[in-house]
Design an enzyme around this catalytic site. Structure first.
Site, short mmCIF file in Angstrom:
data_model
loop_
_atom_site.label_atom_id
_atom_site.label_comp_id
_atom_site.label_asym_id
_atom_site.label_seq_id
_atom_site.Cartn_x
_atom_site.Cartn_y
_atom_site.Cartn_z
CG ASP A 79 111.93 -4.42 53.09
OD1 ASP A 79 112.34 -4.12 52.42
OD2 ASP A 79 111.35 -5.48 52.23
CD GLU A 144 114.21 -5.06 46.84
OE1 GLU A 144 114.79 -5.15 45.89
OE2 GLU A 144 114.31 -5.41 48.31
#
Length: 396
Positions: A79, A144
């Site tokens: 991400d 994350e």
């Protein structure tokens, strides 16, 4: 310049960077498909797990000569943070490569480039016919950038993670602006605190005793004086990880300007340094509440547990092997406490040593920034460095 445009190594990175796995509401499907194609080209097995719906964890495994030995984990997250496209020189998900070798893309530093460096190092060693002693798992995890609760956290608590038999892990740090690589061997403890002050309500024209405002002022003064003492310890921004940071982020309360409020509250974002006794820190805040007067208390939005740092002394065999490999390349290493948080904390929480290291030097620090970019020469050097580091730690 034509070599850059036709380089398969660079084009694989650009393909990954073009996938807009950006918050909020990330769709990881294209990332998973991309890594399935990479695993196929490497002739390596791949597993995709979902410990939470639509939050895939991808594992590509390269089996070692002695697979019963604790394995190596090379972790990265898929991400990326949002962009303000109007402030970018080039579209952030076009992975534009300029004539002077700069690759502009969200995720080029944080941290898709690092994930691909991990994979390219495996590819290079495997293509050369090398077989390492220990098994290497290359992992790609979700979320994350929003805390990793449904990503690495759930992954490390699973039987699937335990079955990987991890002995040592690498994760992200940040690119270095000079010739010295930056590594993190631990993180501060994130705790977010709300202080509530109760007092006598009344008319705003009168000077009552025992007001919420007086108590709030006392508490803010205590926190900010503590903050200033910690700030004076700093000589550079990189040392932030070694001090406890306190920042006032919210003040709430009151009903009308001419009414003394019954309740006021103030919130602080706190990151506790690893060498601070966390119970003593809590007791210090409680003592401030007691001093401020009746009706003053504090509570936690987030109270993360203290996690032990990874050992980096001469008894730490994996770190020593990593450091020795860098010494042989003539590369200096500066090992610090991470000023922020990464997924490595979940790995350390399981008692597994983990080092955060992004193997790119002489790069402007643009993590989460406009015009995030890397130079392809530094990226190629990063693969060289990772190849040698991986050989050293996987042969311990």
């Amino acid at each position: 310049m034509a070599d850059n445009y036709n380089d398969e190594v660079i084009n694989r990175l650009r393909e990954y960077l073009r996938i807009p796995s950006v918050h909020p509401d990330v769709d990881y499907h294209d990332c998973v498909e991309f890594f399935k194609s990479q695993a196929k080209s490497l002739d390596l097995p791949i597993e995709v797990y979902e410990f939470a719906p639509k939050k895939p964890v991808v594992i590509i495994t390269w089996k070692g000569l002695e697979p019963d030995l604790p394995a190596i984990l090379l972790n990265s997250h898929m991400d990326v943070v949002p962009v303000f496209e109007d402030h970018w020189t080039h579209p952030p998900f076009d992975a534009v490569l300029t004539n002077d070798g700069w690759l502009y893309a969200r995720g080029s530093q944080d941290m898709k480039s690092v994930g691909m460096i991990h994979l390219e190092a495996v590819r290079r060693l495997k293509d050369a016919g090398v077989i390492l002693k220990r098994t290497v798992h290359v992992s790609f995890v979700p979320d994350e950038e929003i805390g990793g609760d449904l990503g690495m956290n759930l992954f490390t608590l699973s039987e699937e993670f335990k079955n990987l038999n991890i002995g040592f892990a690498l994760d992200e740090s940040c690119p270095s602006i000079d010739d010295t690589l930056l590594a993190f061997h631990g993180e501060r403890t994130c705790r977010q605190i709300k202080v509530t002050c109760l007092g006598n309500p009344g008319h705003g024209s009168l000077l009552f005793d025992n007001t919420a405002g007086e108590k709030l002022y006392y508490m803010i003064d205590k926190f900010m004086k503590f903050r200033e003492a910690e700030r004076k310890k700093l000589k550079s921004i990189l040392e932030t990880g070694g001090v406890t940071t306190v920042n006032l982020t919210m003040i709430e309360g009151g009903v009308q300007v001419n009414v003394l409020p019954e309740k006021l509250s103030v919130s602080f974002d706190v990151r506790i340094a690893p060498d601070v006794d966390h119970d003593e820190f809590d007791n210090m805040i409680q003592s401030w509440c007691n001093e401020a007067g009746e009706g003053v208390s504090f509570e936690y939005y987030i109270k993360n547990p203290q996690i032990k740092c990874t050992c980096i002394d001469e008894n730490a065999v994996f770190f020593t092997a990593l450091k020795d490999s860098l010494d042989k390349m003539g590369i200096k290493l500066n090992c610090l406490i991470c000023p922020g948080t990464t997924d490595a904390r979940y790995i350390r929480k399981q008692g597994i040593p983990a080092i955060n290291l992004t193997p790119m030097t002489n790069t402007p620090l643009l993590i989460h920034a406009h015009d995030e970019r890397i130079h392809v020469d530094r990226y190629r050097e990063g693969i060289d460095i990772m190849e040698k580091m991986l050989t050293a730690i996987a042969n311990v």
